[in-house]
Every structure is written in structure tokens, then in C-alpha cells.
Scaffold this motif. Structure first.
Motif, mmCIF file in Angstrom:
data_model
loop_
_atom_site.group_PDB
_atom_site.id
_atom_site.type_symbol
_atom_site.label_atom_id
_atom_site.label_comp_id
_atom_site.label_asym_id
_atom_site.label_seq_id
_atom_site.Cartn_x
_atom_site.Cartn_y
_atom_site.Cartn_z
ATOM 1 N N GLN A 158 0.827 -1.202 0.000
ATOM 2 C CA GLN A 158 0.000 0.000 0.000
ATOM 3 C C GLN A 158 0.866 1.258 0.000
ATOM 4 O O GLN A 158 0.546 2.234 -0.686
ATOM 5 C CB GLN A 158 -0.939 -0.001 1.207
ATOM 6 N N ARG A 159 1.979 1.234 0.765
ATOM 7 C CA ARG A 159 2.890 2.385 0.767
ATOM 8 C C ARG A 159 3.495 2.591 -0.612
ATOM 9 O O ARG A 159 3.605 3.722 -1.089
ATOM 10 C CB ARG A 159 4.005 2.181 1.799
ATOM 11 N N LYS A 160 3.899 1.498 -1.272
ATOM 12 C CA LYS A 160 4.470 1.611 -2.620
ATOM 13 C C LYS A 160 3.445 2.164 -3.601
ATOM 14 O O LYS A 160 3.764 2.992 -4.443
ATOM 15 C CB LYS A 160 4.974 0.248 -3.099
ATOM 16 N N ALA A 161 2.201 1.689 -3.492
ATOM 17 C CA ALA A 161 1.146 2.162 -4.391
ATOM 18 C C ALA A 161 0.870 3.642 -4.157
ATOM 19 O O ALA A 161 0.680 4.400 -5.115
ATOM 20 C CB ALA A 161 -0.120 1.333 -4.200
ATOM 21 N N ALA A 162 0.850 4.060 -2.895
ATOM 22 C CA ALA A 162 0.606 5.471 -2.580
ATOM 23 C C ALA A 162 1.747 6.338 -3.092
ATOM 24 O O ALA A 162 1.517 7.433 -3.622
ATOM 25 C CB ALA A 162 0.434 5.662 -1.082
ATOM 26 N N ALA A 164 3.682 5.668 -5.634
ATOM 27 C CA ALA A 164 3.613 5.695 -7.096
ATOM 28 C C ALA A 164 2.492 6.624 -7.564
ATOM 29 O O ALA A 164 2.623 7.283 -8.598
ATOM 30 C CB ALA A 164 3.389 4.288 -7.639
ATOM 31 N N ALA A 165 1.411 6.701 -6.798
ATOM 32 C CA ALA A 165 0.287 7.551 -7.171
ATOM 33 C C ALA A 165 0.583 9.025 -6.911
ATOM 34 O O ALA A 165 0.031 9.884 -7.588
ATOM 35 C CB ALA A 165 -0.968 7.135 -6.404
ATOM 36 N N ASN A 166 1.443 9.296 -5.954
ATOM 37 C CA ASN A 166 1.773 10.695 -5.588
ATOM 38 C C ASN A 166 3.285 10.913 -5.641
ATOM 39 O O ASN A 166 3.909 11.146 -4.612
ATOM 40 C CB ASN A 166 1.267 11.014 -4.179
#
Length: 173
Positions: A158-162, A164-166
Motif C-alpha cells: 500500500q505504501r508503494k502504491a501510494a 507511485a500515485a503521488n
């Protein structure tokens, strides 16, 4: 074992897996890769009357060795300070590793298997190593609490996805 033929509804098994080549996880070897115990203030440390403050850090690393073979390292670092002071009572660091053969697992599930299931198999051995090391240093055995490797894996994803999104923009020089 059943000799009943597969019904047409489940001929391929779960999620379209090939029944001729089912997924498998085999432990080929397990070993202590690194072990250190420091008791820098012995024998004075044994005069302390207050309970130590213990910080524990855990890390899991994996790497491919050969086709279908992976080395997974479970590392633990524990540091005990006397109460709230900076005086070190003991430091122990250990890396326990295993070589795993992982076959017929989809690539998108391989990382999860390496960072969740493999360390879950190694953890009881690491727990014993850390407990023995601290007990042999004349301290009560440090019994590591069970670790939710899946929870850690999900939180990291989830941290990696966040991130990558920001993506953060670098300041202009």
C-alpha cells in the motif's frame, strides 16, 4: 486420495491451475547465516534492577539463486537498554536463511510467497536462536512475538502504491 475423475466444472482446479504441474514450495536447506551477541557492560549489567527497554527490528530479503530456487533471509536485530537510559544491556543480531524451491507459481504471486510464506516457515527457528542467545548471555530469553508477515507485506504494498500515485517532484536547482 481419490480416483474420482474431475468434474467439467473444476477440471482445471483453483484459478485455472494446471493439475499436472501444481504449485509447490519445498525447503531445501535452512541455516544460520549470521549471529552476534554483545554484552558490553558485563558483569556490571547484572546489577541492574529495572526492566530493560527492548527494541526489535525484523527484515526479510529474498534473491533468486537458480531457476526455481530462492534464498530467503530473515534478519532480527534486538537491542536492550537499561530503562530509559542509553546504557546498552545487550545487542543481538541474527540472520537465519533458507533455500526454497518454488515451482509453478505465477510471477505475480512469487514475491508474496517469498516475503510471507517463506519467512513464516523460518520464524520459529529464528525465535529459538534469539531466545538461546539472550539466555546464554545470562538474560531472560527474549521470546519474539509472532509476526504478521502478510500484514507487513500488505502495508508495504500500500505504501508503494501510494508513493507511485503521488510522486514527489524534485525542487528546481
Amino acid at each position: 486420495m481419490s480416483d474420482t475423475p474431475a468434474s467439467p466444472n473444476n477440471a482445471a482446479g483453483p484459478a485455472g491451475a494446471n493439475p499436472q504441474n501444481p504449485p509447490s514450495l519445498t525447503v531445501l536447506a535452512q541455516y544460520v547465516k549470521d549471529l552476534s551477541f554483545e554484552n558490553p557492560r558485563a558483569p556490571e549489567v547484572y546489577q541492574a534492577n529495572e526492566a530493560p527497554k527492548i527494541d526489535v527490528n525484523v527484515d526479510v530479503q529474498g534473491r533468486q539463486l537458480h531457476t526455481d530456487q530462492y534464498e530467503i533471509e530473515l534478519s532480527v536485530a534486538a537491542r536492550a537498554n537499561q530503562g530509559d537510559s542509553a546504557e546498552v544491556m545487550f545487542v543481538t543480531e541474527a540472520t537465519y536463511a533458507g533455500i526454497f524451491e518454488i515451482k509453478n507459481v505465477p510471477k505475480e504471486q512469487l514475491e508474496m510467497l517469498m516475503l510471507v510464506e517463506c519467512p513464516r516457515l523460518l520464524f520459529p527457528f529464528m525465535r529459538q536462536i534469539v531466545a538461546d542467545a539472550t539466555r546464554n548471555g545470562n538474560f531472560p530469553p527474549l521470546m519474539l512475538e509472532p509476526i504478521d508477515f502478510m500484514g507487513i507485506y500488505i502495508a508495504n504494498a500500500q505504501r508503494k502504491a501510494a508513493a507511485a500515485a503521488n510522486p514527489q517532484t524534485e525542487p528546481a536547482s
